[in-house]
Motif scaffolding. Structure first.
Motif, PDB file in Angstrom:
ATOM      1  N   ALA A   7       0.836  -1.205   0.000  1.00 42.18           N
ATOM      2  CA  ALA A   7       0.000   0.000   0.000  1.00 42.18           C
ATOM      3  C   ALA A   7       0.870   1.254   0.000  1.00 42.18           C
ATOM      4  CB  ALA A   7      -0.928  -0.010   1.205  1.00 42.18           C
ATOM      5  N   ARG A   8       1.909   1.255   0.800  1.00 40.00           N
ATOM      6  CA  ARG A   8       2.799   2.430   0.884  1.00 40.00           C
ATOM      7  C   ARG A   8       3.514   2.653  -0.457  1.00 40.00           C
ATOM      8  NH1 ARG A   8       3.422   6.450   4.366  1.00 40.00           N
ATOM      9  NH2 ARG A   8       5.492   7.259   4.630  1.00 40.00           N
ATOM     10  N   THR A   9       3.931   1.580  -1.103  1.00 44.95           N
ATOM     11  CA  THR A   9       4.616   1.684  -2.389  1.00 44.95           C
ATOM     12  C   THR A   9       3.697   2.306  -3.441  1.00 44.95           C
ATOM     13  OG1 THR A   9       6.001  -0.226  -1.872  1.00 44.95           O
ATOM     14  CG2 THR A   9       5.807   0.382  -4.193  1.00 44.95           C
ATOM     15  N   TYR A  10       2.480   1.807  -3.534  1.00 47.64           N
ATOM     16  CA  TYR A  10       1.527   2.358  -4.503  1.00 47.64           C
ATOM     17  C   TYR A  10       1.153   3.796  -4.147  1.00 47.64           C
ATOM     18  CZ  TYR A  10       0.755  -1.934  -7.137  1.00 47.64           C
ATOM     19  OH  TYR A  10       0.918  -3.008  -7.968  1.00 47.64           O
ATOM     20  N   ALA A  11       0.981   4.070  -2.857  1.00 47.28           N
ATOM     21  CA  ALA A  11       0.632   5.426  -2.429  1.00 47.28           C
ATOM     22  C   ALA A  11       1.750   6.413  -2.768  1.00 47.28           C
ATOM     23  CB  ALA A  11       0.343   5.440  -0.935  1.00 47.28           C
ATOM     24  N   ARG A  12       2.992   5.996  -2.544  1.00 52.39           N
ATOM     25  CA  ARG A  12       4.129   6.870  -2.890  1.00 52.39           C
ATOM     26  C   ARG A  12       4.182   7.142  -4.387  1.00 52.39           C
ATOM     27  NH1 ARG A  12       8.334   3.997   0.901  1.00 52.39           N
ATOM     28  NH2 ARG A  12       8.169   5.313   2.723  1.00 52.39           N
ATOM     29  N   ALA A  13       3.936   6.094  -5.177  1.00 54.20           N
ATOM     30  CA  ALA A  13       3.952   6.264  -6.637  1.00 54.20           C
ATOM     31  C   ALA A  13       2.858   7.229  -7.069  1.00 54.20           C
ATOM     32  CB  ALA A  13       3.782   4.912  -7.322  1.00 54.20           C
ATOM     33  N   LEU A  14       1.661   7.062  -6.521  1.00 50.94           N
ATOM     34  CA  LEU A  14       0.549   7.946  -6.872  1.00 50.94           C
ATOM     35  C   LEU A  14       0.834   9.369  -6.410  1.00 50.94           C
ATOM     36  CD1 LEU A  14      -2.280   8.316  -8.040  1.00 50.94           C
ATOM     37  CD2 LEU A  14      -3.207   7.682  -5.790  1.00 50.94           C
ATOM     38  N   PHE A  15       1.362   9.514  -5.207  1.00 53.91           N
ATOM     39  CA  PHE A  15       1.683  10.839  -4.677  1.00 53.91           C
ATOM     40  C   PHE A  15       2.738  11.524  -5.547  1.00 53.91           C
ATOM     41  CE2 PHE A  15       4.000  13.859  -2.078  1.00 53.91           C
ATOM     42  CZ  PHE A  15       2.973  14.582  -1.499  1.00 53.91           C
ATOM     43  N   GLY A  16       3.776  10.786  -5.899  1.00 52.59           N
ATOM     44  CA  GLY A  16       4.834  11.354  -6.742  1.00 52.59           C
ATOM     45  C   GLY A  16       4.311  11.801  -8.092  1.00 52.59           C
ATOM     46  N   ALA A  17       3.476  10.966  -8.708  1.00 51.54           N
ATOM     47  CA  ALA A  17       2.909  11.321 -10.010  1.00 51.54           C
ATOM     48  C   ALA A  17       2.000  12.539  -9.882  1.00 51.54           C
ATOM     49  CB  ALA A  17       2.133  10.138 -10.583  1.00 51.54           C
ATOM     50  N   ALA A  18       1.170  12.567  -8.849  1.00 52.57           N
ATOM     51  CA  ALA A  18       0.252  13.690  -8.639  1.00 52.57           C
ATOM     52  C   ALA A  18       1.027  14.987  -8.425  1.00 52.57           C
ATOM     53  CB  ALA A  18      -0.658  13.411  -7.453  1.00 52.57           C
ATOM     54  N   LYS A  19       2.104  14.900  -7.676  1.00 55.83           N
ATOM     55  CA  LYS A  19       2.924  16.081  -7.408  1.00 55.83           C
ATOM     56  C   LYS A  19       3.621  16.551  -8.689  1.00 55.83           C
ATOM     57  CE  LYS A  19       6.157  17.773  -4.011  1.00 55.83           C
ATOM     58  NZ  LYS A  19       7.072  17.441  -2.937  1.00 55.83           N
ATOM     59  N   ASP A  20       4.180  15.604  -9.438  1.00 52.70           N
ATOM     60  CA  ASP A  20       4.860  15.949 -10.684  1.00 52.70           C
ATOM     61  C   ASP A  20       3.915  16.595 -11.690  1.00 52.70           C
ATOM     62  OD1 ASP A  20       7.194  14.925  -9.647  1.00 52.70           O
ATOM     63  OD2 ASP A  20       7.125  13.051 -10.799  1.00 52.70           O
ATOM     64  N   LEU A  21       2.671  16.129 -11.709  1.00 56.08           N
ATOM     65  CA  LEU A  21       1.669  16.657 -12.641  1.00 56.08           C
ATOM     66  C   LEU A  21       0.952  17.884 -12.094  1.00 56.08           C
ATOM     67  CD1 LEU A  21       0.117  13.232 -13.681  1.00 56.08           C
ATOM     68  CD2 LEU A  21       1.532  14.716 -15.128  1.00 56.08           C
ATOM     69  N   ASP A  22       1.322  18.296 -10.877  1.00 54.04           N
ATOM     70  CA  ASP A  22       0.676  19.413 -10.191  1.00 54.04           C
ATOM     71  C   ASP A  22      -0.834  19.177 -10.065  1.00 54.04           C
ATOM     72  OD1 ASP A  22       0.814  21.809  -8.792  1.00 54.04           O
ATOM     73  OD2 ASP A  22       0.365  23.018 -10.570  1.00 54.04           O
ATOM     74  N   LYS A  23      -1.184  17.939  -9.699  1.00 60.35           N
ATOM     75  CA  LYS A  23      -2.594  17.561  -9.542  1.00 60.35           C
ATOM     76  C   LYS A  23      -2.838  16.914  -8.180  1.00 60.35           C
ATOM     77  CE  LYS A  23      -4.116  17.060 -14.270  1.00 60.35           C
ATOM     78  NZ  LYS A  23      -4.945  16.248 -15.155  1.00 60.35           N
ATOM     79  N   LEU A  24      -2.100  17.356  -7.180  1.00 61.54           N
ATOM     80  CA  LEU A  24      -2.204  16.754  -5.859  1.00 61.54           C
ATOM     81  C   LEU A  24      -3.617  16.884  -5.291  1.00 61.54           C
ATOM     82  CD1 LEU A  24      -0.258  15.221  -4.134  1.00 61.54           C
ATOM     83  CD2 LEU A  24       0.449  17.336  -3.067  1.00 61.54           C
ATOM     84  N   GLU A  25      -4.204  18.050  -5.384  1.00 59.46           N
ATOM     85  CA  GLU A  25      -5.560  18.270  -4.856  1.00 59.46           C
ATOM     86  C   GLU A  25      -6.589  17.453  -5.630  1.00 59.46           C
ATOM     87  OE1 GLU A  25      -6.661  19.911  -2.108  1.00 59.46           O
ATOM     88  OE2 GLU A  25      -4.532  20.179  -1.675  1.00 59.46           O
ATOM     89  N   VAL A  26      -6.436  17.411  -6.940  1.00 62.13           N
ATOM     90  CA  VAL A  26      -7.375  16.669  -7.793  1.00 62.13           C
ATOM     91  C   VAL A  26      -7.336  15.180  -7.452  1.00 62.13           C
ATOM     92  CG1 VAL A  26      -7.868  15.989 -10.185  1.00 62.13           C
ATOM     93  CG2 VAL A  26      -7.256  18.354  -9.669  1.00 62.13           C
ATOM     94  N   ILE A  27      -6.135  14.627  -7.367  1.00 62.97           N
ATOM     95  CA  ILE A  27      -5.976  13.202  -7.074  1.00 62.97           C
ATOM     96  C   ILE A  27      -6.474  12.889  -5.657  1.00 62.97           C
ATOM     97  CG2 ILE A  27      -4.308  11.311  -6.805  1.00 62.97           C
ATOM     98  CD1 ILE A  27      -4.645  12.104  -9.743  1.00 62.97           C
ATOM     99  N   ALA A  28      -6.192  13.768  -4.710  1.00 60.40           N
ATOM    100  CA  ALA A  28      -6.665  13.555  -3.334  1.00 60.40           C
ATOM    101  C   ALA A  28      -8.190  13.508  -3.303  1.00 60.40           C
ATOM    102  CB  ALA A  28      -6.138  14.646  -2.414  1.00 60.40           C
ATOM    103  N   GLU A  29      -8.829  14.388  -4.056  1.00 59.12           N
ATOM    104  CA  GLU A  29     -10.300  14.400  -4.145  1.00 59.12           C
ATOM    105  C   GLU A  29     -10.807  13.142  -4.832  1.00 59.12           C
ATOM    106  OE1 GLU A  29     -13.340  15.891  -2.834  1.00 59.12           O
ATOM    107  OE2 GLU A  29     -11.585  16.866  -2.034  1.00 59.12           O
ATOM    108  N   ASP A  30     -10.128  12.740  -5.905  1.00 59.17           N
ATOM    109  CA  ASP A  30     -10.513  11.505  -6.618  1.00 59.17           C
ATOM    110  C   ASP A  30     -10.439  10.299  -5.681  1.00 59.17           C
ATOM    111  OD1 ASP A  30     -10.923  12.923  -8.953  1.00 59.17           O
ATOM    112  OD2 ASP A  30      -9.022  12.324  -9.878  1.00 59.17           O
ATOM    113  N   LEU A  31      -9.397  10.255  -4.860  1.00 57.39           N
ATOM    114  CA  LEU A  31      -9.238   9.157  -3.902  1.00 57.39           C
ATOM    115  C   LEU A  31     -10.427   9.101  -2.943  1.00 57.39           C
ATOM    116  CD1 LEU A  31      -5.476   9.170  -2.864  1.00 57.39           C
ATOM    117  CD2 LEU A  31      -6.783   7.174  -3.556  1.00 57.39           C
ATOM    118  N   LYS A  32     -10.792  10.252  -2.401  1.00 53.82           N
ATOM    119  CA  LYS A  32     -11.925  10.305  -1.464  1.00 53.82           C
ATOM    120  C   LYS A  32     -13.219   9.877  -2.147  1.00 53.82           C
ATOM    121  CE  LYS A  32     -10.253  13.639   1.826  1.00 53.82           C
ATOM    122  NZ  LYS A  32      -9.877  14.993   1.963  1.00 53.82           N
ATOM    123  N   ASP A  33     -13.424  10.381  -3.363  1.00 51.14           N
ATOM    124  CA  ASP A  33     -14.643  10.035  -4.098  1.00 51.14           C
ATOM    125  C   ASP A  33     -14.710   8.537  -4.376  1.00 51.14           C
ATOM    126  OD1 ASP A  33     -15.287  12.720  -4.081  1.00 51.14           O
ATOM    127  OD2 ASP A  33     -14.690  13.073  -6.164  1.00 51.14           O
TER     128      ASP A  33
END
Length: 178
Positions: A7-33
């Protein structure tokens, strides 16, 4: 323990990609939804969990359902989880993502328990007051505790702030008896 590492490995990968794409807020919202959808739609979860259904069918169904509702990057991430047989880890991945995000942004994460759902304004006030009390930035998640008669309990960094009616009544009873 291995599940937490996955879980931590996948979460780090998703976080890194979201940060690189400047979509951290969008991805965080998508996760909650998505977490909410998976929590409420048992038929969808059952469909996605059936080993007899080809992964391609599951992915096509997800793309049909969620296209336009979540970001394309997040949808691709969910498809990867299906391809790798890791969708069952989604809830843990979401929690790890939040933990990584809070750590990165300098927040302490906690839970505020209440007998009824708190409004966003009320939640923000509790975050502000708790942060002032603990002298750190705080991000709280509201969870319903039906055993509470009223008031709230906040659990953060192993510390419990108990402002529940039950605790107040108990303290009053102790004061009267003594």
């Amino acid at each position: 323990m291995a599940e937490l590492t996955v879980a931590r490995t996948y979460a780090r990968a998703l976080f890194g990609a979201a940060k690189d794409l400047d979509k951290l807020e969008v991805i965080a919202e998508d996760l909650k939804d998505m977490e909410q959808v998976l929590g409420n739609e048992t038929e969808l979860v059952r469909f996605l969990s059936m080993p007899s259904i080809p992964q391609s069918e599951k992915i096509d169904a997800l793309r049909d359902i969620f296209s336009g509702m979540v970001s394309e990057e997040f949808l691709n991430f969910i498809c990867i989880l299906i391809e790798k047989g890791r969708l069952s880890q989604f809830e843990r991945i979401a929690r790890e993502f939040d933990a990584i995000r809070n750590e990165e942004e300098g927040f302490s994460a906690g839970v505020i328990y209440s007998s009824i759902p708190l409004t966003q304004d009320r939640l923000e006030k509790f975050e502000e007051e708790t942060g002032r009390l603990l002298r750190e930035k705080v991000r709280l998640t509201n969870e319903i505790d039906e055993s509470l008669l009223g008031g709230i309990k906040i659990l953060i960094n192993g510390k419990m702030i108990d402002a529940s009616v039950k605790t107040r009544v108990s303290a009053l009873a102790d004061a009267i008896i003594k």
